[in-house]
Design a protein around this motif. Sequence first.
Motif, mmCIF file in Angstrom:
data_model
loop_
_atom_site.group_PDB
_atom_site.id
_atom_site.type_symbol
_atom_site.label_atom_id
_atom_site.label_comp_id
_atom_site.label_asym_id
_atom_site.label_seq_id
_atom_site.Cartn_x
_atom_site.Cartn_y
_atom_site.Cartn_z
ATOM 1 N N ALA A 15 0.847 -1.141 -0.167
ATOM 2 C CA ALA A 15 0.116 -0.026 -0.091
ATOM 3 C C ALA A 15 0.777 1.336 -0.073
ATOM 4 C CB ALA A 15 -0.981 0.081 1.097
ATOM 5 N N GLN A 16 1.837 1.182 0.751
ATOM 6 C CA GLN A 16 2.865 2.222 0.798
ATOM 7 C C GLN A 16 3.535 2.589 -0.686
ATOM 8 O OE1 GLN A 16 5.740 1.273 3.751
ATOM 9 N NE2 GLN A 16 4.270 1.949 5.608
ATOM 10 N N VAL A 17 3.740 1.398 -1.401
ATOM 11 C CA VAL A 17 4.540 1.644 -2.433
ATOM 12 C C VAL A 17 3.549 2.284 -3.501
ATOM 13 C CG1 VAL A 17 5.311 0.127 -4.493
ATOM 14 C CG2 VAL A 17 6.096 -0.237 -2.358
ATOM 15 N N LEU A 18 2.257 1.765 -3.478
ATOM 16 C CA LEU A 18 1.139 2.284 -4.373
ATOM 17 C C LEU A 18 1.062 3.777 -4.055
ATOM 18 C CD1 LEU A 18 -1.090 -0.625 -4.500
ATOM 19 C CD2 LEU A 18 0.532 -0.174 -6.171
ATOM 20 N N ASP A 19 0.900 4.026 -2.705
ATOM 21 C CA ASP A 19 0.597 5.555 -2.745
ATOM 22 C C ASP A 19 1.818 6.321 -2.836
ATOM 23 O OD1 ASP A 19 -0.766 7.697 -1.026
ATOM 24 O OD2 ASP A 19 0.878 7.730 0.036
ATOM 25 N N THR A 20 3.271 6.082 -2.973
ATOM 26 C CA THR A 20 4.308 6.555 -3.506
ATOM 27 C C THR A 20 4.101 6.787 -5.015
ATOM 28 O OG1 THR A 20 5.551 5.849 -1.867
ATOM 29 C CG2 THR A 20 6.555 6.744 -3.505
ATOM 30 N N LEU A 21 3.657 5.591 -5.828
ATOM 31 C CA LEU A 21 3.544 5.867 -7.087
ATOM 32 C C LEU A 21 2.300 6.528 -7.533
ATOM 33 C CD1 LEU A 21 4.373 1.878 -8.108
ATOM 34 C CD2 LEU A 21 6.057 3.772 -8.089
ATOM 35 N N ASP A 22 1.346 6.688 -6.818
ATOM 36 C CA ASP A 22 0.184 7.443 -7.242
ATOM 37 C C ASP A 22 0.662 8.913 -7.296
ATOM 38 O OD1 ASP A 22 -1.567 5.110 -7.650
ATOM 39 O OD2 ASP A 22 -2.616 5.403 -5.788
ATOM 40 N N ALA A 24 3.448 10.212 -7.464
ATOM 41 C CA ALA A 24 4.471 10.355 -8.583
ATOM 42 C C ALA A 24 3.630 10.399 -9.945
ATOM 43 C CB ALA A 24 5.657 9.034 -8.577
ATOM 44 N N GLY A 25 2.510 10.199 -9.848
ATOM 45 C CA GLY A 25 1.737 10.232 -11.041
ATOM 46 C C GLY A 25 1.855 9.282 -12.106
ATOM 47 N N LEU A 26 2.016 7.942 -11.692
ATOM 48 C CA LEU A 26 2.045 6.694 -12.454
ATOM 49 C C LEU A 26 0.742 6.087 -12.821
ATOM 50 C CD1 LEU A 26 5.362 4.876 -11.590
ATOM 51 C CD2 LEU A 26 4.805 6.332 -13.312
ATOM 52 N N LYS A 27 -0.282 6.401 -11.888
ATOM 53 C CA LYS A 27 -1.601 6.023 -12.332
ATOM 54 C C LYS A 27 -1.610 4.734 -12.642
ATOM 55 C CE LYS A 27 -3.099 10.864 -13.230
ATOM 56 N NZ LYS A 27 -3.287 11.553 -14.324
ATOM 57 N N LEU A 28 -1.437 3.723 -11.826
ATOM 58 C CA LEU A 28 -1.497 2.139 -11.937
ATOM 59 C C LEU A 28 -3.300 1.852 -12.190
ATOM 60 C CD1 LEU A 28 1.133 1.083 -9.719
ATOM 61 C CD2 LEU A 28 1.251 1.448 -12.217
ATOM 62 N N ALA A 29 -3.520 0.910 -13.096
ATOM 63 C CA ALA A 29 -4.794 0.628 -13.319
ATOM 64 C C ALA A 29 -5.089 -0.664 -12.760
ATOM 65 C CB ALA A 29 -5.204 0.287 -14.619
ATOM 66 N N VAL A 30 -4.059 -1.391 -12.341
ATOM 67 C CA VAL A 30 -3.922 -2.702 -11.618
ATOM 68 C C VAL A 30 -2.718 -2.773 -10.800
ATOM 69 C CG1 VAL A 30 -3.613 -5.384 -12.114
ATOM 70 C CG2 VAL A 30 -5.006 -3.981 -13.685
ATOM 71 N N ALA A 31 -3.199 -3.272 -9.797
ATOM 72 C CA ALA A 31 -2.140 -3.638 -8.739
ATOM 73 C C ALA A 31 -2.488 -4.786 -7.575
ATOM 74 C CB ALA A 31 -1.785 -2.057 -7.776
ATOM 75 N N LEU A 32 -1.657 -5.669 -7.438
ATOM 76 C CA LEU A 32 -2.194 -6.780 -6.522
ATOM 77 C C LEU A 32 -0.793 -7.488 -6.099
ATOM 78 C CD1 LEU A 32 -3.880 -9.686 -8.497
ATOM 79 C CD2 LEU A 32 -2.914 -7.925 -9.794
ATOM 80 N N TRP A 33 -0.961 -8.301 -5.088
ATOM 81 C CA TRP A 33 0.128 -9.012 -4.818
ATOM 82 C C TRP A 33 -0.371 -10.299 -5.271
ATOM 83 C CZ3 TRP A 33 4.729 -8.487 -2.849
ATOM 84 C CH2 TRP A 33 4.988 -7.594 -1.900
ATOM 85 N N VAL A 34 0.347 -11.321 -5.849
ATOM 86 C CA VAL A 34 0.172 -12.617 -6.459
ATOM 87 C C VAL A 34 1.256 -13.569 -6.264
ATOM 88 C CG1 VAL A 34 -1.475 -11.816 -8.204
ATOM 89 C CG2 VAL A 34 0.878 -12.099 -8.995
ATOM 90 N N HIS A 35 0.906 -14.629 -5.959
ATOM 91 C CA HIS A 35 1.863 -15.901 -5.919
ATOM 92 C C HIS A 35 1.361 -16.890 -7.038
ATOM 93 C CE1 HIS A 35 4.180 -19.400 -4.512
ATOM 94 N NE2 HIS A 35 4.601 -18.791 -3.764
ATOM 95 N N LEU A 36 1.959 -16.694 -8.049
ATOM 96 C CA LEU A 36 2.032 -17.511 -9.377
ATOM 97 C C LEU A 36 2.629 -18.516 -9.191
ATOM 98 C CD1 LEU A 36 2.580 -14.301 -11.780
ATOM 99 C CD2 LEU A 36 0.323 -15.494 -11.097
ATOM 100 N N SER A 37 2.114 -19.670 -10.114
ATOM 101 C CA SER A 37 2.766 -20.938 -10.235
ATOM 102 C C SER A 37 4.116 -21.125 -10.738
ATOM 103 C CB SER A 37 1.952 -21.936 -10.889
ATOM 104 O OG SER A 37 1.431 -21.347 -12.131
ATOM 105 N N GLU A 38 4.413 -20.073 -11.568
ATOM 106 C CA GLU A 38 5.838 -20.376 -12.254
ATOM 107 C C GLU A 38 7.042 -19.527 -11.245
ATOM 108 O OE1 GLU A 38 3.671 -16.641 -14.741
ATOM 109 O OE2 GLU A 38 3.189 -18.294 -13.462
ATOM 110 N N TYR A 39 6.484 -18.848 -9.968
ATOM 111 C CA TYR A 39 7.500 -18.400 -9.185
ATOM 112 C C TYR A 39 7.362 -18.869 -7.841
ATOM 113 C CZ TYR A 39 7.955 -14.842 -12.788
ATOM 114 O OH TYR A 39 7.883 -14.194 -14.237
ATOM 115 N N GLU A 40 8.256 -18.594 -7.099
ATOM 116 C CA GLU A 40 8.323 -19.212 -5.831
ATOM 117 C C GLU A 40 8.026 -18.172 -4.640
ATOM 118 O OE1 GLU A 40 11.663 -21.960 -4.845
ATOM 119 O OE2 GLU A 40 11.022 -23.331 -6.657
ATOM 120 N N ASP A 41 7.860 -17.101 -5.107
ATOM 121 C CA ASP A 41 7.457 -16.132 -4.206
ATOM 122 C C ASP A 41 6.514 -15.282 -4.535
ATOM 123 O OD1 ASP A 41 8.938 -14.729 -6.341
ATOM 124 O OD2 ASP A 41 10.575 -14.165 -5.428
ATOM 125 N N TRP A 42 6.202 -14.087 -3.548
ATOM 126 C CA TRP A 42 5.116 -13.214 -4.086
ATOM 127 C C TRP A 42 5.566 -12.141 -4.813
ATOM 128 C CZ3 TRP A 42 0.168 -13.416 -2.659
ATOM 129 C CH2 TRP A 42 -0.314 -14.511 -1.623
#
Length: 127
Positions: A15-22, A24-42
């Motif tokens: 949430a802190q990262v997203l607030d900082t990016l907002d 800075a004017g980056l206006k992200l449409a999608v932001a989420l934590w994911v644990h995907l099957s192809e990676y071993e981390d979040w």
Amino acid sequence: MDKAALVSIDIDRGAQVLDTLDRAGLKLAVALWVHLSEYEDWRLVVSGRKLDSVNRRDGYGLIHQALDPAGFTAYTTPIIMILPMADPFIKGLRRIFAKAKSVEGMRLGGQMIGDRFIEDGYAYRIS
């Protein structure tokens, strides 16, 4: 291998990262934590038109230019994964959640979205 749990400190840091990016004017449409099957981390997956307007390397540069002055270091910055708005995963998320009033705090997991299997996830925004 068992996956690590996403804990409140990770959610707060995201949430802190997203607030900082907002700010800075980056206006992200999608932001989420994911644990995907192809990676071993979040991964903190982000997507936005401004990031699409530059190449991937420059997109990561924009993110770090915003995070560095806010005090984020290599140790405090989560693993961020930029995906283009045209990525099948991002398009799938946006199609599924297009009519949702808010997805903040929604847990995702155990499903195929676009071309990726989400083992687990925590959404901040999908618009």
